[in-house]
Design a protein around this motif. Sequence first.
Motif, PDB file in Angstrom:
ATOM      1  N   MET A 106      71.794  48.020 -13.074  1.00 24.13           N
ATOM      2  CA  MET A 106      72.520  48.406 -11.884  1.00 24.13           C
ATOM      3  C   MET A 106      72.065  47.822 -10.634  1.00 24.13           C
ATOM      4  O   MET A 106      70.909  47.714 -10.416  1.00 24.13           O
ATOM      5  N   PRO A 107      72.958  47.363  -9.966  1.00 28.04           N
ATOM      6  CA  PRO A 107      72.681  46.561  -8.831  1.00 28.04           C
ATOM      7  C   PRO A 107      72.125  47.127  -7.766  1.00 28.04           C
ATOM      8  O   PRO A 107      73.149  48.313  -7.422  1.00 28.04           O
ATOM      9  N   GLU A 108      71.142  47.043  -7.265  1.00 34.93           N
ATOM     10  CA  GLU A 108      70.676  47.702  -5.839  1.00 34.93           C
ATOM     11  C   GLU A 108      70.961  46.834  -4.623  1.00 34.93           C
ATOM     12  O   GLU A 108      71.332  45.741  -4.668  1.00 34.93           O
ATOM     13  N   MET A 109      70.870  47.640  -3.518  1.00 37.58           N
ATOM     14  CA  MET A 109      71.454  46.953  -2.204  1.00 37.58           C
ATOM     15  C   MET A 109      70.734  47.603  -1.228  1.00 37.58           C
ATOM     16  O   MET A 109      69.965  48.654  -1.378  1.00 37.58           O
ATOM     17  N   ARG A 110      70.677  46.933  -0.001  1.00 38.40           N
ATOM     18  CA  ARG A 110      69.929  47.470   1.051  1.00 38.40           C
ATOM     19  C   ARG A 110      71.011  47.606   2.441  1.00 38.40           C
ATOM     20  O   ARG A 110      71.895  46.698   2.182  1.00 38.40           O
ATOM     21  N   PHE A 111      70.957  48.414   3.136  1.00 41.93           N
ATOM     22  CA  PHE A 111      71.987  48.494   4.391  1.00 41.93           C
ATOM     23  C   PHE A 111      71.316  48.690   5.513  1.00 41.93           C
ATOM     24  O   PHE A 111      70.160  49.577   5.461  1.00 41.93           O
ATOM     25  N   VAL A 112      71.576  47.947   6.587  1.00 41.99           N
ATOM     26  CA  VAL A 112      70.733  48.088   7.921  1.00 41.99           C
ATOM     27  C   VAL A 112      71.692  48.816   8.879  1.00 41.99           C
ATOM     28  O   VAL A 112      72.707  48.579   8.878  1.00 41.99           O
ATOM     29  N   ILE A 113      70.955  49.818   9.339  1.00 40.71           N
ATOM     30  CA  ILE A 113      71.567  50.553  10.354  1.00 40.71           C
ATOM     31  C   ILE A 113      71.085  50.665  11.656  1.00 40.71           C
ATOM     32  O   ILE A 113      69.707  50.013  11.860  1.00 40.71           O
ATOM     33  N   VAL A 114      71.520  51.059  12.863  1.00 42.82           N
ATOM     34  CA  VAL A 114      71.027  50.975  14.110  1.00 42.82           C
ATOM     35  C   VAL A 114      71.132  52.482  14.514  1.00 42.82           C
ATOM     36  O   VAL A 114      72.360  52.930  14.418  1.00 42.82           O
ATOM     37  N   GLU A 158      80.281  47.343   7.189  1.00 44.29           N
ATOM     38  CA  GLU A 158      79.609  46.656   7.937  1.00 44.29           C
ATOM     39  C   GLU A 158      80.227  46.653   9.501  1.00 44.29           C
ATOM     40  O   GLU A 158      81.325  46.585   9.634  1.00 44.29           O
ATOM     41  N   GLY A 159      79.075  46.727  10.564  1.00 48.22           N
ATOM     42  CA  GLY A 159      79.752  46.674  11.789  1.00 48.22           C
ATOM     43  C   GLY A 159      80.403  48.085  12.354  1.00 48.22           C
ATOM     44  O   GLY A 159      80.812  48.079  13.463  1.00 48.22           O
ATOM     45  N   GLN A 160      80.576  48.977  11.434  1.00 46.03           N
ATOM     46  CA  GLN A 160      81.294  50.119  11.958  1.00 46.03           C
ATOM     47  C   GLN A 160      80.342  51.109  12.321  1.00 46.03           C
ATOM     48  O   GLN A 160      79.161  51.318  12.143  1.00 46.03           O
ATOM     49  N   ASN A 161      80.721  51.862  13.656  1.00 45.97           N
ATOM     50  CA  ASN A 161      79.982  53.000  14.224  1.00 45.97           C
ATOM     51  C   ASN A 161      80.363  54.269  13.618  1.00 45.97           C
ATOM     52  O   ASN A 161      81.689  54.526  13.281  1.00 45.97           O
ATOM     53  N   TYR A 162      79.393  55.372  13.484  1.00 42.24           N
ATOM     54  CA  TYR A 162      79.862  56.475  12.806  1.00 42.24           C
ATOM     55  C   TYR A 162      79.069  57.670  13.886  1.00 42.24           C
ATOM     56  O   TYR A 162      77.876  57.370  14.206  1.00 42.24           O
ATOM     57  N   PRO A 163      79.837  58.695  14.128  1.00 34.44           N
ATOM     58  CA  PRO A 163      79.003  59.775  14.731  1.00 34.44           C
ATOM     59  C   PRO A 163      77.865  60.059  13.654  1.00 34.44           C
ATOM     60  O   PRO A 163      78.054  60.181  12.595  1.00 34.44           O
ATOM     61  N   LEU A 164      76.965  60.649  14.459  1.00 35.94           N
ATOM     62  CA  LEU A 164      75.550  61.155  13.643  1.00 35.94           C
ATOM     63  C   LEU A 164      75.877  61.804  12.487  1.00 35.94           C
ATOM     64  O   LEU A 164      75.642  61.492  11.108  1.00 35.94           O
ATOM     65  N   SER A 165      76.590  62.890  12.519  1.00 36.99           N
ATOM     66  CA  SER A 165      76.913  63.886  11.605  1.00 36.99           C
ATOM     67  C   SER A 165      77.664  63.304  10.390  1.00 36.99           C
ATOM     68  O   SER A 165      77.618  63.645   9.177  1.00 36.99           O
ATOM     69  N   ASP A 166      78.742  62.442  10.725  1.00 42.95           N
ATOM     70  CA  ASP A 166      79.710  61.461   9.852  1.00 42.95           C
ATOM     71  C   ASP A 166      78.714  60.570   8.915  1.00 42.95           C
ATOM     72  O   ASP A 166      78.817  60.567   7.738  1.00 42.95           O
ATOM     73  N   PHE A 167      77.907  60.144   9.664  1.00 43.54           N
ATOM     74  CA  PHE A 167      76.958  58.957   9.017  1.00 43.54           C
ATOM     75  C   PHE A 167      75.966  59.847   8.016  1.00 43.54           C
ATOM     76  O   PHE A 167      76.011  59.371   6.811  1.00 43.54           O
ATOM     77  N   LEU A 168      75.457  60.996   8.335  1.00 40.81           N
ATOM     78  CA  LEU A 168      74.694  61.673   7.563  1.00 40.81           C
ATOM     79  C   LEU A 168      75.373  62.255   6.253  1.00 40.81           C
ATOM     80  O   LEU A 168      75.051  62.014   5.084  1.00 40.81           O
ATOM     81  N   ILE A 216      75.683  58.171  17.947  1.00 43.34           N
ATOM     82  CA  ILE A 216      76.033  56.998  17.015  1.00 43.34           C
ATOM     83  C   ILE A 216      75.308  56.325  16.279  1.00 43.34           C
ATOM     84  O   ILE A 216      74.138  56.029  16.839  1.00 43.34           O
ATOM     85  N   VAL A 217      75.475  56.221  14.869  1.00 47.98           N
ATOM     86  CA  VAL A 217      74.769  55.252  13.998  1.00 47.98           C
ATOM     87  C   VAL A 217      75.706  53.972  13.622  1.00 47.98           C
ATOM     88  O   VAL A 217      76.869  54.344  13.221  1.00 47.98           O
ATOM     89  N   ARG A 218      75.315  53.017  13.777  1.00 46.66           N
ATOM     90  CA  ARG A 218      75.767  52.030  13.419  1.00 46.66           C
ATOM     91  C   ARG A 218      75.583  51.202  11.930  1.00 46.66           C
ATOM     92  O   ARG A 218      73.995  51.124  11.949  1.00 46.66           O
ATOM     93  N   CYS A 219      76.348  50.937  11.293  1.00 47.00           N
ATOM     94  CA  CYS A 219      76.058  50.167   9.955  1.00 47.00           C
ATOM     95  C   CYS A 219      76.023  48.638  10.181  1.00 47.00           C
ATOM     96  O   CYS A 219      77.159  48.193  10.530  1.00 47.00           O
ATOM     97  N   GLN A 220      74.997  47.962  10.432  1.00 46.94           N
ATOM     98  CA  GLN A 220      74.952  46.682  10.888  1.00 46.94           C
ATOM     99  C   GLN A 220      75.554  45.818   9.767  1.00 46.94           C
ATOM    100  O   GLN A 220      76.330  44.978  10.247  1.00 46.94           O
ATOM    101  N   HIS A 221      74.677  45.761   8.728  1.00 49.18           N
ATOM    102  CA  HIS A 221      75.251  44.832   7.646  1.00 49.18           C
ATOM    103  C   HIS A 221      74.365  45.495   6.352  1.00 49.18           C
ATOM    104  O   HIS A 221      73.550  46.245   6.260  1.00 49.18           O
ATOM    105  N   PHE A 222      74.938  44.726   5.256  1.00 49.37           N
ATOM    106  CA  PHE A 222      74.491  45.090   3.894  1.00 49.37           C
ATOM    107  C   PHE A 222      73.651  43.666   3.546  1.00 49.37           C
ATOM    108  O   PHE A 222      73.829  42.789   3.701  1.00 49.37           O
TER     109      PHE A 222
END
Length: 95
Positions: free
Chosen positions: A1-9, A31-41, A87-93
């Motif tokens: 199973m491939p694993e990954m990491r994701f960088v958030i701000v 990647e590069g998308q901003n999410y309201p905190l509750s949506d991100f969680l 807001i939480v940003r998904c910076q990149h994978f």
Amino acid sequence: MPEMRFVIVWPDGEEETCYSPSLIVKEYLAEGQNYPLSDFLQRSGEALSIASDRVEAKHGFPCSLARNQLAYLEARGNTYSNLPDAIVRCQHFIF
């Protein structure tokens, strides 16, 4: 199973690298998308729960790293719950 990491701000500007035992996160965050905190969680919670379930289906036990990551994100997210426009940003994978 491939694993990954994701960088958030986080809302305070701090960058953090998170873990998933599955690529499923790519279906819930972009990647590069901003999410309201509750949506991100909600999105990260669903993705990490599915990832843990996939590990359990394959190996017979859930992924403790995914569960711990989810618990951490929820706890850390709660520290920003008093900010109405957090807001939480998904910076990149990272693969």
